[in-house]
Design a protein around this motif. Structure first.
Motif, short mmCIF file in Angstrom:
data_model
loop_
_atom_site.label_atom_id
_atom_site.label_comp_id
_atom_site.label_asym_id
_atom_site.label_seq_id
_atom_site.Cartn_x
_atom_site.Cartn_y
_atom_site.Cartn_z
N THR A 164 1.11 -0.92 -0.29
CA THR A 164 -0.04 -0.02 -0.35
C THR A 164 0.71 1.18 0.02
O THR A 164 1.96 1.36 0.35
CB THR A 164 -0.78 0.09 0.85
N MET A 165 0.40 1.99 -0.84
CA MET A 165 1.25 3.74 -0.82
C MET A 165 -0.07 5.11 0.00
O MET A 165 -1.36 5.08 -0.86
CB MET A 165 1.06 3.76 -1.76
N GLU A 166 0.34 5.37 1.07
CA GLU A 166 -0.49 6.15 1.47
C GLU A 166 0.29 7.72 1.61
O GLU A 166 1.07 7.42 1.52
CB GLU A 166 -0.82 6.14 3.59
N ASN A 167 -1.14 8.10 0.99
CA ASN A 167 -0.73 10.12 1.12
C ASN A 167 0.75 10.06 0.48
O ASN A 167 1.16 10.96 0.60
CB ASN A 167 -0.46 10.78 2.49
N GLY A 168 0.65 9.79 -0.89
CA GLY A 168 1.65 9.12 -2.08
C GLY A 168 1.38 10.72 -2.34
O GLY A 168 0.70 11.04 -3.04
N GLN A 169 2.75 11.52 -2.69
CA GLN A 169 2.76 12.75 -3.69
C GLN A 169 4.27 12.59 -4.41
O GLN A 169 4.84 12.60 -4.11
CB GLN A 169 2.68 13.60 -2.76
N VAL A 170 4.56 13.18 -6.12
CA VAL A 170 5.32 13.11 -6.65
C VAL A 170 5.07 14.84 -7.01
O VAL A 170 3.82 15.17 -7.47
CB VAL A 170 5.20 12.50 -7.67
N THR A 171 5.63 15.50 -7.04
CA THR A 171 6.13 16.95 -7.23
C THR A 171 6.96 17.43 -8.05
O THR A 171 7.97 17.14 -8.47
CB THR A 171 6.41 17.86 -6.15
N TRP A 172 6.81 18.21 -9.15
CA TRP A 172 7.22 18.62 -10.35
C TRP A 172 7.81 20.03 -9.94
O TRP A 172 7.18 20.00 -8.68
CB TRP A 172 6.22 18.58 -11.37
N PRO A 173 8.89 20.29 -10.68
CA PRO A 173 9.62 20.96 -10.45
C PRO A 173 9.16 22.50 -10.65
O PRO A 173 9.33 23.79 -9.91
CB PRO A 173 11.03 21.82 -11.54
N ASP A 174 8.00 22.41 -11.02
CA ASP A 174 7.08 23.84 -11.41
C ASP A 174 6.42 23.73 -10.18
O ASP A 174 5.19 24.70 -9.71
CB ASP A 174 6.44 23.64 -12.83
N ASN A 175 6.27 23.13 -9.05
CA ASN A 175 5.69 22.35 -8.10
C ASN A 175 4.42 22.17 -7.95
O ASN A 175 3.15 21.91 -7.54
CB ASN A 175 5.36 23.99 -7.11
N THR A 176 3.51 22.29 -9.53
CA THR A 176 2.44 20.89 -9.57
C THR A 176 3.21 19.66 -9.02
O THR A 176 3.34 19.09 -8.98
CB THR A 176 2.10 20.95 -11.45
N PHE A 177 1.54 18.71 -8.59
CA PHE A 177 1.86 17.48 -8.67
C PHE A 177 0.25 16.62 -8.91
O PHE A 177 -0.30 17.11 -8.69
CB PHE A 177 2.44 17.53 -6.78
#
Length: 276
Positions: A164-177
């Motif tokens: 399981t992955m909880e509260n996963g987030q990937v953020t790009w250099p422009d701060n969009t995610f």
């Protein structure tokens, strides 16, 4: 009467032409292609996950029953990576420092901490992964990933993991995610030449545009270690349904070839893309 009948036949003929013309016009209307950006983002998240599993499994397989490293296979992860195992606290710290590059060209930086209850090959073992300033190719990763050993098959040399992955987030250099949560079963078959993973399960989250998406594996996805080591961080086969902005699409990863080509099917059309 004859004149009225002729006028009626002419009117009927013109109406038929108009109807046929309308049908032809409708048939020429181009099929609306769904926005594929969310799928492309999801594929980037998947590549990060498979890369993570690659070096996590590499390290976990190197830990003996006594909790100590049996060998040092980490140069193939990336030169200069530091792996510290604290067998008393059952923790592993993987430190990529300010950045190191793998043989396949993946740049990682920051730290990952792994906490385990016992050797991951033993049923009931739990492995929890946290991220500290961790980045892959400039993308920042946060969240908590948990692996639980549900069963081991010694005859076929395979382990069944609930992941399981909880509260996963990937953020790009422009701060969009992108946000994501996953609930999967991963059957890891261990062999002399590497592992093979069969994946089923679901995922959901929000795209960089803030729109919700969900996915469901309909035919098990297969990931092979030799492909991952060559830089192919997506499954080599399997099918996944993907729902986004009212569209339901199918992502077909192929028939086992170690490549980056996938086929996306949507109502009325298909599109083949190559993953970066």
């Amino acid at each position: 009467m004859k004149s009225t009948s002729s006028i009626f036949r002419i009117f009927l003929f013109l109406a038929t032409l108009s109807f046929l013309g309308s049908c032809d016009k409708d048939s020429d209307t181009p099929i609306t292609e769904p926005d594929l950006s969310a799928i492309e983002e999801s594929l980037e998240v998947m590549q990060i996950t498979e890369d993570m599993d690659y070096f996590t499994l590499t390290i976990l397989q190197s830990i003996g029953i006594n909790g100590r490293l049996m060998d040092d296979p980490f140069e193939k992860i990336c030169a200069g990576v530091s792996v510290d195992v604290n067998s008393d606290q059952k923790t592993i710290t993987i430190d990529f420092g300010d950045g190191c590059t793998s043989p396949s060209g993946i740049v990682r930086k920051g730290k990952i901490t792994i906490t385990y209850t016992q050797n991951f090959l033993l049923p009931g073992a739990t492995v929890t992964t946290n991220f500290i300033g961790y980045e892959v190719n400039g993308l920042k990763i946060t969240g908590v990933r948990t692996l639980v050993n549900q069963a081991i098959d010694l005859i076929n040399n395979q382990v069944t993991l609930k992941v399981t992955m909880e509260n996963g987030q990937v953020t790009w250099p422009d701060n969009t995610f992108v946000t994501f949560n996953t609930d999967q079963i991963r059957v890891v078959k261990l062999g002399a030449t590497g592992y093979e993973i069969s994946i089923t399960g679901t995922a959901n989250g929000q795209s960089r545009e803030g729109a919700p998406y969900s996915s469901n594996v309909t035919s098990a996805l297969v990931v092979k270690q030799d492909c991952v080591e060559s830089g192919v961080l997506i499954p080599t086969s399997g099918v996944m349904d993907f729902t986004y902005e009212g569209f339901q699409l199918a992502i077909d990863y192929g028939q086992g070839n170690c490549d980056k080509t996938i086929l996306i099917s949507y109502p009325g059309g298909t599109k083949e893309i190559t993953v970066d």
